[in-house]
Design a protein around this motif. Structure first.
Motif, short mmCIF file in Angstrom:
data_model
loop_
_atom_site.label_atom_id
_atom_site.label_comp_id
_atom_site.label_asym_id
_atom_site.label_seq_id
_atom_site.Cartn_x
_atom_site.Cartn_y
_atom_site.Cartn_z
N ASP A 72 0.77 -1.20 -0.13
CA ASP A 72 0.02 -0.19 -0.03
C ASP A 72 0.89 1.12 -0.12
O ASP A 72 1.03 1.88 1.00
N GLU A 87 -0.40 -2.38 -7.21
CA GLU A 87 0.06 -2.76 -6.23
C GLU A 87 -0.18 -4.14 -5.44
O GLU A 87 0.65 -4.69 -4.95
N ALA A 88 -1.32 -4.66 -6.03
CA ALA A 88 -1.90 -5.94 -5.68
C ALA A 88 -0.88 -6.80 -6.26
O ALA A 88 -0.41 -8.04 -5.92
N LEU A 115 -5.32 -1.08 -2.05
CA LEU A 115 -4.40 -1.68 -2.92
C LEU A 115 -5.11 -1.36 -4.46
O LEU A 115 -6.12 -1.79 -4.57
#
Length: 245
Positions: free
Chosen positions: A158, A169-170, A165
């Motif tokens: 994050d 980001e994920a 997210l």
């Protein structure tokens, strides 16, 4: 001319044949049979019997031992997933002895059989023992480590610290995460994943901390959540490597 038949029972087949031939007799048909008392390869019985008077050159039939008859094989019942008591009862009813050890399991409930040796379906001769591993439930320390690793990993991904997210980001956590899976996890359709949406809900413990309430039960209830499952595997693998150093 006549001869008296010698006693060759208990002798090895070759020695018995030699004794008969030395007495002026021949060896007739030789058959084999199981015997619990006569070693394999030795004579169990003869016909005519010892002491009989027969014509010179007559044949003497022999029965030679194959040793003890092998025990009948029994199929081992599959008792994985049963309670310890039910598993033991099923195995003992089939003629097996049972030994039990206990081990932690994150997937099998307390008191249920995690694994067995020999495996169910295998045919073995009795007497035999089936070793059972019975679940003690999850390792509390391992669950807590996983809880913290998952929460910490979410926080690191994050980037802006907003508790959500993006797809990018994920994917820093689970590179194989597809857009379709991301969309399926994005319950509110806002284009980002919250802690709650990936199974890392924040509990209101009242102390101001962001403590994850992820538990073994919540992990199980989200078994179809590929994101969380993949993340857990990645983190646990990394944790294991670090522990091994």
């Amino acid at each position: 001319a006549t001869v008296t038949v010698p006693d060759v029972t208990g002798q090895a087949q070759a020695a018995a044949a030699q004794a008969l031939e030395s007495a002026g007799l021949t060896v007739g048909a030789v058959t084999e049979a199981y015997s619990d008392t006569v070693p394999a390869g030795s004579v169990v019985s003869q016909d005519p019997q010892a002491g009989s008077v027969v014509t010179y050159g007559a044949a003497v039939r022999l029965v030679v031992s194959k040793g003890p008859e092998p025990a009948a094989k029994v199929k081992v019942p599959n008792v994985t997933g049963m309670t310890q008591a039910a598993a033991a009862a099923a195995l003992e009813a089939a003629g097996f002895s049972v030994s039990v050890t206990e081990a932690h399991s994150n997937l099998v409930a307390v008191g249920l059989v995690v694994s067995q040796t020999p495996f169910g379906g295998v045919e073995v001769s009795l007497p035999a023992t089936v070793a059972l591993v019975v679940s003690k439930g999850p390792d509390a320390d391992a669950v807590e480590r996983t809880r913290q690793l998952l929460a910490d990993s979410f926080d690191r991904a994050d980037g802006d610290g907003n508790g959500e997210l993006t797809l990018e980001e994920a994917r820093s956590l689970v590179p194989t995460l597809s857009e379709a899976m991301f969309a399926a996890l994005d319950a509110d359709g806002n284009g980002v994943l919250s802690r709650e949406e990936v199974g890392l809900a924040v509990s209101g413990c009242g102390c101001g901390c962001a403590k994850s309430d992820l538990s073994l039960d919540s992990l199980k209830s989200r078994a179809a959540d590929l994101f969380l499952g993949a993340l857990a595997l990645v983190l646990l693998a990394g944790f294991g490597q670090r522990r091994g150093k």
